[in-house]
Design an enzyme around this catalytic site. Sequence first.
Site, PDB file in Angstrom:
ATOM      1  N   ASP A   3      -5.021  -7.132   5.823  1.00 13.35           N
ATOM      2  CA  ASP A   3      -6.266  -6.427   5.513  1.00 13.35           C
ATOM      3  C   ASP A   3      -7.368  -7.450   5.216  1.00 13.35           C
ATOM      4  O   ASP A   3      -8.482  -7.392   5.752  1.00 13.35           O
ATOM      5  CB  ASP A   3      -6.004  -5.541   4.272  1.00 13.35           C
ATOM      6  CG  ASP A   3      -7.073  -4.493   4.088  1.00 13.35           C
ATOM      7  OD1 ASP A   3      -8.031  -4.464   4.867  1.00 13.35           O
ATOM      8  OD2 ASP A   3      -6.950  -3.689   3.136  1.00 13.35           O
ATOM      9  N   ASP A  37      -2.552 -17.942   1.566  1.00 17.57           N
ATOM     10  CA  ASP A  37      -3.760 -18.498   0.930  1.00 17.57           C
ATOM     11  C   ASP A  37      -4.275 -19.698   1.723  1.00 17.57           C
ATOM     12  O   ASP A  37      -5.473 -19.844   1.961  1.00 17.57           O
ATOM     13  CB  ASP A  37      -3.511 -18.859  -0.547  1.00 17.57           C
ATOM     14  CG  ASP A  37      -2.243 -19.670  -0.771  1.00 17.57           C
ATOM     15  OD1 ASP A  37      -1.398 -19.728   0.146  1.00 17.57           O
ATOM     16  OD2 ASP A  37      -2.090 -20.248  -1.863  1.00 17.57           O
ATOM     17  N   TYR A  93       0.820  -1.215   0.000  1.00 15.41           N
ATOM     18  CA  TYR A  93       0.000   0.000   0.000  1.00 15.41           C
ATOM     19  C   TYR A  93       0.853   1.264   0.000  1.00 15.41           C
ATOM     20  O   TYR A  93       0.347   2.362  -0.229  1.00 15.41           O
ATOM     21  CB  TYR A  93      -0.933   0.028   1.219  1.00 15.41           C
ATOM     22  CG  TYR A  93      -2.021  -1.030   1.201  1.00 15.41           C
ATOM     23  CD1 TYR A  93      -2.334  -1.728   0.036  1.00 15.41           C
ATOM     24  CD2 TYR A  93      -2.734  -1.332   2.344  1.00 15.41           C
ATOM     25  CE1 TYR A  93      -3.317  -2.694   0.018  1.00 15.41           C
ATOM     26  CE2 TYR A  93      -3.733  -2.311   2.332  1.00 15.41           C
ATOM     27  CZ  TYR A  93      -4.016  -2.981   1.162  1.00 15.41           C
ATOM     28  OH  TYR A  93      -4.992  -3.950   1.145  1.00 15.41           O
ATOM     29  N   LYS A 126       3.718 -15.290   1.573  1.00 17.62           N
ATOM     30  CA  LYS A 126       3.715 -16.135   0.379  1.00 17.62           C
ATOM     31  C   LYS A 126       5.175 -16.351  -0.033  1.00 17.62           C
ATOM     32  O   LYS A 126       5.611 -15.916  -1.110  1.00 17.62           O
ATOM     33  CB  LYS A 126       2.933 -15.454  -0.748  1.00 17.62           C
ATOM     34  CG  LYS A 126       1.429 -15.406  -0.505  1.00 17.62           C
ATOM     35  CD  LYS A 126       0.721 -16.696  -0.856  1.00 17.62           C
ATOM     36  CE  LYS A 126       0.672 -16.896  -2.362  1.00 17.62           C
ATOM     37  NZ  LYS A 126       0.084 -18.207  -2.715  1.00 17.62           N
ATOM     38  N   ASP A 161     -10.397  -9.123   8.029  1.00 18.96           N
ATOM     39  CA  ASP A 161     -11.831  -8.981   7.727  1.00 18.96           C
ATOM     40  C   ASP A 161     -12.511 -10.344   7.671  1.00 18.96           C
ATOM     41  O   ASP A 161     -13.631 -10.523   8.139  1.00 18.96           O
ATOM     42  CB  ASP A 161     -12.033  -8.262   6.391  1.00 18.96           C
ATOM     43  CG  ASP A 161     -12.122  -6.745   6.576  1.00 18.96           C
ATOM     44  OD1 ASP A 161     -11.794  -6.271   7.683  1.00 18.96           O
ATOM     45  OD2 ASP A 161     -12.505  -6.040   5.635  1.00 18.96           O
TER      46      ASP A 161
END
Length: 367
Positions: free
Chosen positions: A248, A224, A142, A192, A252
């Site tokens: 993020d 994942d 980001y 990852k 959630d």
Amino acid sequence: MSNPSLLILPGDGIGQEVMAEVRRVIDWFGAKRDLAFDVSEDLVGGAAYDAHGTPLHDDTMAKAQEVDAVLLGAVGGPKYDDLDFSVKPERGLLRLRKEMDLFANLRPAQCFDALADFSSLKKDIVAGLDIMIVRELTSGVYFGEPRGIHTEDNMRVGVNTQRYTEAEIERGARAAFDLAMKRDKKLCSMEKANVMESGILWRDVVTEVSKDYPEVELSHMYADNGAMQLVRAPKQFDVIYTDNLFGDILSDCAAMLTGSLGMLPSASLGAPMANGRPKAMYEPVHGSAPDIAGQGKANPIACILSFAMALRYSFDEGADATRLETAIEKVLADGVRTGDLLGDADTTPVSTSGMTDAILAALDASL
Ligand code: NAD
């Protein structure tokens, strides 16, 4: 010694309503538990824009840097949707996070037994769930440079860069290991490393830091797979440490295991200040909920639980944080519900202040 200081920034919409309830809870702790705070209040978001033409006045920013902790409600609303990006309410929030350098975002996902039916997962998979996701908040894709949209060979190309230094990974990892030490001493780091160099470095640095925490059982998981495991068997986790982007999404996802947005607190922590307390901002996960603002329908629990996190992580008052969480658990077990927690239940909902009345009564009963 002077009282610890709290800066309250209610913000917009239901932020103002739920924060008024938190002030009642703060007053209760001052009156009944001899835990007094010096509380000041200021504007952020659309409210600050209306007053000053900016979503965060410099004076408010300076106050936030000085206090022991900031409590924020929520920002935003349709009235501000067409403002220039530079003065949108959310910019106030981002400026606070950035200038206070709040690099560790703590997102608990806890399932209160009385609300286990609310989860989209089966009750036995989520009942008793208590996990904590630590998301690196100030770096990663980001923020990484280069970024932007440019044209190559007559075609537009969008670019963002995942970038982490060792120091950025390490400081977040230490926050996560410190938390694990106060909990069940299990930490799962997610990245990852199979396809990203930044993931290889992440795994390396976290492994290195773990040598300072021999009591904590460290595991690594590809992010994942982490997403799958979170919905398959979330109770296998205690603390999860992950980067800004994966955090993020995963936080959630974990949050929704527990039901309503109106129940979810968060904390963002930075480096220790001179008094040893971390720079800190506490806020509910939800937004300003324009659809119910001003109607006395908002659930204040997310914001009240954010104050409980402040008691625990800024003020070392873990026992009183637990007292508050237990009072909330009792109220829910007694069937007290704001509208967002009704589901199919045939119950009359309480108002925002009615929920706080019940929590304060349960606190009284805890003495
Ligand atoms: P939202 O979280 O405000 O609301 C989503 C839904 O959940 C709505 O139906 C709302 O009524 C309900 N809800 C949220 N909190 C609740 C509570 N405490 N009690 C009962 N119901 C609750 O998200 P949104 O509608 O996408 O965004 C509304 C505004 O809030 C936008 O301007 C957005 O930019 C802003 N926002 C701010 C923050 C923040 O300040 N941290 C976070 C998210 C969204």
